[in-house]
Design an enzyme around this catalytic site. Structure first.
Site, short mmCIF file in Angstrom:
data_model
loop_
_atom_site.label_atom_id
_atom_site.label_comp_id
_atom_site.label_asym_id
_atom_site.label_seq_id
_atom_site.Cartn_x
_atom_site.Cartn_y
_atom_site.Cartn_z
N SER A 219 0.83 -1.19 0.00
CA SER A 219 0.00 0.00 0.00
C SER A 219 0.88 1.26 0.00
O SER A 219 1.73 1.40 -0.86
CB SER A 219 -0.94 -0.06 1.22
OG SER A 219 -1.86 0.99 1.20
N ASP A 295 -14.67 -15.80 -16.52
CA ASP A 295 -13.98 -16.83 -15.73
C ASP A 295 -13.30 -17.87 -16.61
O ASP A 295 -12.14 -18.26 -16.38
CB ASP A 295 -15.01 -17.48 -14.78
CG ASP A 295 -14.38 -18.46 -13.79
OD1 ASP A 295 -13.18 -18.75 -13.93
OD2 ASP A 295 -15.10 -18.92 -12.89
N ASP A 298 -9.43 -18.23 -18.98
CA ASP A 298 -8.11 -18.78 -18.64
C ASP A 298 -8.08 -20.30 -18.76
O ASP A 298 -7.11 -20.95 -18.37
CB ASP A 298 -7.70 -18.35 -17.23
CG ASP A 298 -8.75 -18.73 -16.19
OD1 ASP A 298 -9.61 -19.60 -16.48
OD2 ASP A 298 -8.74 -18.16 -15.08
N LEU A 300 -10.43 -22.45 -17.44
CA LEU A 300 -11.14 -23.18 -16.39
C LEU A 300 -12.11 -22.24 -15.68
O LEU A 300 -11.71 -21.17 -15.22
CB LEU A 300 -10.13 -23.74 -15.37
CG LEU A 300 -10.69 -24.66 -14.28
CD1 LEU A 300 -11.18 -25.98 -14.89
CD2 LEU A 300 -9.62 -24.93 -13.23
N ASP A 302 -13.44 -21.58 -12.60
CA ASP A 302 -13.10 -21.98 -11.23
C ASP A 302 -13.32 -20.86 -10.23
O ASP A 302 -12.85 -20.92 -9.09
CB ASP A 302 -11.63 -22.43 -11.18
CG ASP A 302 -10.67 -21.35 -11.68
OD1 ASP A 302 -11.16 -20.31 -12.21
OD2 ASP A 302 -9.46 -21.53 -11.55
N ASP A 470 -8.07 -5.13 -5.96
CA ASP A 470 -7.68 -4.01 -5.09
C ASP A 470 -8.63 -2.84 -5.36
O ASP A 470 -8.73 -2.37 -6.50
CB ASP A 470 -6.23 -3.61 -5.39
CG ASP A 470 -5.66 -2.62 -4.39
OD1 ASP A 470 -6.42 -1.76 -3.90
OD2 ASP A 470 -4.46 -2.71 -4.09
N HIS A 507 -7.09 -5.27 -1.38
CA HIS A 507 -5.94 -4.42 -1.09
C HIS A 507 -5.02 -5.08 -0.07
O HIS A 507 -5.36 -5.14 1.10
CB HIS A 507 -6.43 -3.05 -0.59
CG HIS A 507 -5.32 -2.08 -0.40
ND1 HIS A 507 -4.40 -1.79 -1.38
CD2 HIS A 507 -4.95 -1.34 0.68
CE1 HIS A 507 -3.54 -0.90 -0.92
NE2 HIS A 507 -3.85 -0.62 0.32
CA CA Z 1 -10.92 -19.12 -14.34
#
Ligand code: CA
Length: 577
Positions: A219, A295, A298, A300, A302, A470, A507
């Site tokens: 931070s 989702d 990538d 998958l 998950d 974040d 964060h």
């Molecule tokens: Ca995924």
């Protein structure tokens, strides 16, 4: 809770052990073990040897035997930890009288372990600083603090003291923003004199200079890590700058933008009323839309948006508008005002001409986490105003704009300031100077230069983990900066700086994420053995939907992708590419 990171870590001595050996793994011992006499006589021996003549030691205490201390970490609540025998010192430098007759100084705290591993660890600050810190060198969950590992550790208050410089009529703990030198010390100017004071103490105490020096923070502490690579690159071999607030004044503009924008989705009359802009269930609906859109990108589905860089507003917007209320508000839909607010928040603040004032934000699953809510919305149960109002309003008014504006340390007054902030009329004040403030807040407090030439040439290594969810510092700003560094170095950035996005993480921790990892160990390997981190194995904590799940964190722009076979809970089933 993550709020603890806003201040420097606090400690409580729980018990004093009579004896017993430290479990620390010491790589080496240099010379004979220092004695009580050497610790308590150190201040006298330093006469004439300080790098800054204004330094004085205010106390020295030898802890002859290991002690149990409660230690906070980035990933969890304070836990009792045994710290080894050490020499503990408090010091002060550059004492002066500043604006409004306030007494200012830079105060530091050093712990020198009897069984030293030959290394120096600078524990960065957090939030608006003003706390001297415990000099234990906390690291990740399940990782021994630096002092326990045998590091000599320093922490510092960055030039103002919340115990004496707080003024409820001028922002509370941000009152130091009315003093130009205190702003500079907070931004960066305290870092080098404290590093050099600690190194001088180390040299005198152990009769040896540190073999390696590290700087670690998250931070504001991450911003300090960036500052040392840009301004004082000779001081540190390795820097772990997590979730760096290196554009702090611009991020504060985004905080005000978010309050105004989210406020349009509700009846914003009091600081607490902002929380009603979204219920937890409504945020969960929005997060579900993000997952539906992105989702699987990538490889998958998950619950982790690994390919977040491809998760465009167009893709998410399509899902959000599919659940837009058509015949009155129900629990299964979002209002048009709510969807518009989310899209405007993610686009980031702009002025009337459409010029970006900070950065946009990625769409990610941590949108529905408590960490996101506490920054952007606050909560009604328990009643807590958004940090974007309370911390954001106090900081933007007193520290990040010139001239500073007098705002009471009170959420009502902070909300009034934030609501009245005009992004076309007022945003330039983060770059403004005047006679009392010859440098702008941006000059003193940002640390966003893409020129790391000196740090690179001295062989420095920089690791930057950053949560994709974040809610206060956008990872997109960090990634834009990384691409700038890469361009400036002809594509060589990865040879000395690597950013590790943590999907779902808020964060400095939290969220639906694998937020438990030892980035510091990876940094040490890079610095000391020349082994660049190709991945960092991370684990999900008990509060996530999948406790114990493992994933590799990958250096940007690589993404953890499922190999197509093997347990989806194990890191080995994924590859960074
Ligand atoms: Ca995924």
């Amino acid at each position: 809770m993550r709020l603890s990171l806003l201040n420097s870590w606090t400690t409580a001595v729980i018990a004093l052990l009579a004896s017993g050996a430290s479990s620390a793994d010491h790589n080496s011992k240099i010379g004979d073990a220092p004695t009580r006499e050497q610790c308590e006589g150190l201040a006298a021996r330093m006469a004439g040897r300080w790098p800054d003549a204004s330094i004085r030691i205010t106390s020295a205490q030898f802890h002859a035997a290991p002690e149990v201390i409660s230690v906070g970490t980035f990933g969890g609540p304070p836990t009792p930890t045994t710290v080894p025998a050490h020499c503990e010192l408090f010091g002060v430098l550059r004492e002066r009288t500043g604006a409004f007759g306030q007494r200012y100084a830079i105060r530091f705290h050093v712990r020198l372990p009897t069984a030293w591993n030959g290394r120096f660890f600078f524990q960065a600050g957090g939030g608006t600083n003003g706390e001297i810190g415990n000099a234990l060198g906390q690291l990740a969950t399940n990782v021994a603090p630096a002092l326990v590992q045998g590091f000599a550790v320093v922490s510092q208050d960055s030039g103002h003291d919340n115990a004496t410089n707080t003024d409820p009529n001028r922002g509370g703990t941000t009152a130091f923003g009315f003093d130009a030198q205190a702003r500079a010390d907070y931004g960066h100017a305290s870092l080098q004199p404290v590093a050099q004071a600690a190194k001088a103490l180390i040299a005198a105490y152990y009769e040896s200079r540190p073999r390696f020096s590290y700087f670690v923070g998250c931070s504001k502490g991450g911003a300090e890590g960036m500052a040392v690579t840009q301004r004082y690159p000779e001081e540190f071999d390795g820097v772990l700058a997590s979730a760096p607030g290196f554009s702090l004044p611009r991020a504060a503009l985004a905080q005000a933008w978010d309050v105004q924008t989210l406020g349009r989705a509700t009846d914003l009359t009091t600081p607490h009323s902002l929380a009603a802009a979204f219920s937890d269930a409504e945020l969960a609906l929005a997060a579900k839309s993000v997952l539906s859109a992105c989702d699987a990108d990538d490889g998958l589905a998950d619950g982790i948006v690994g390919a977040f860089a491809q998760c465009s507003t167009q893709k998410v917007g399509h899902q959000l508008h599919a659940i837009q209320c058509s015949r009155g508000k129900t629990a299964e839909c979002l209002s048009e005002a709510q969807i518009t607010a989310l899209e405007r928040v993610h686009a980031g603040p702009v002025d009337a001409s459409g010029r970006a004032l900070y950065s946009d934000w990625p769409w990610d699953a941590g949108l529905a986490s408590r960490a996101w809510r506490m920054w952007k919305l606050g909560s009604s149960e328990p009643a807590m105003p958004a940090l974007n109002i309370k911390l954001g309003g106090a900081s933007l008014s007193a520290v990040f704009t010139t001239p500073p504006t007098v705002v009471r340390d009170d959420p009502e007054a902070q909300l009034a300031f934030v609501r009245a902030f005009d992004f076309t009329r007022d945003a330039h004040k983060i770059y403004a100077t005047e006679s009392q403030f010859p440098r702008s807040a941006w000059d003193d407090i940002s640390a966003r230069s893409n020129d790391l030439t000196r740090f690179r040439e001295r062989g420095g290594k920089l690791l930057v983990p950053h949560g994709v969810s974040d809610a206060v510092f956008s990872i997109n700003d960090t990634l834009t900066w990384y691409r700038e560094v890469d361009q400036r170095t002809g594509g060589a950035a990865a040879s000395f700086v690597r950013v590790f996005p943590v999907p779902g993480m808020g964060h400095c921790g939290g969220g639906p994420a694998t937020d438990q990892y030892d980035a510091f160990a990876a940094l040490m390997k890079w610095v000391e053995q020349g082994e660049a981190p190709e991945q960092i194995i991370a684990q999900a904590g008990p509060a996530t939907p999948w406790p114990g799940r493992q994933r590799p964190l990958c250096p940007y722009p690589k993404v953890a992708r499922y190999k197509g076979a093997g347990s989806v809970e194990r890191a080995g089933s994924f590859v960074c590419r």
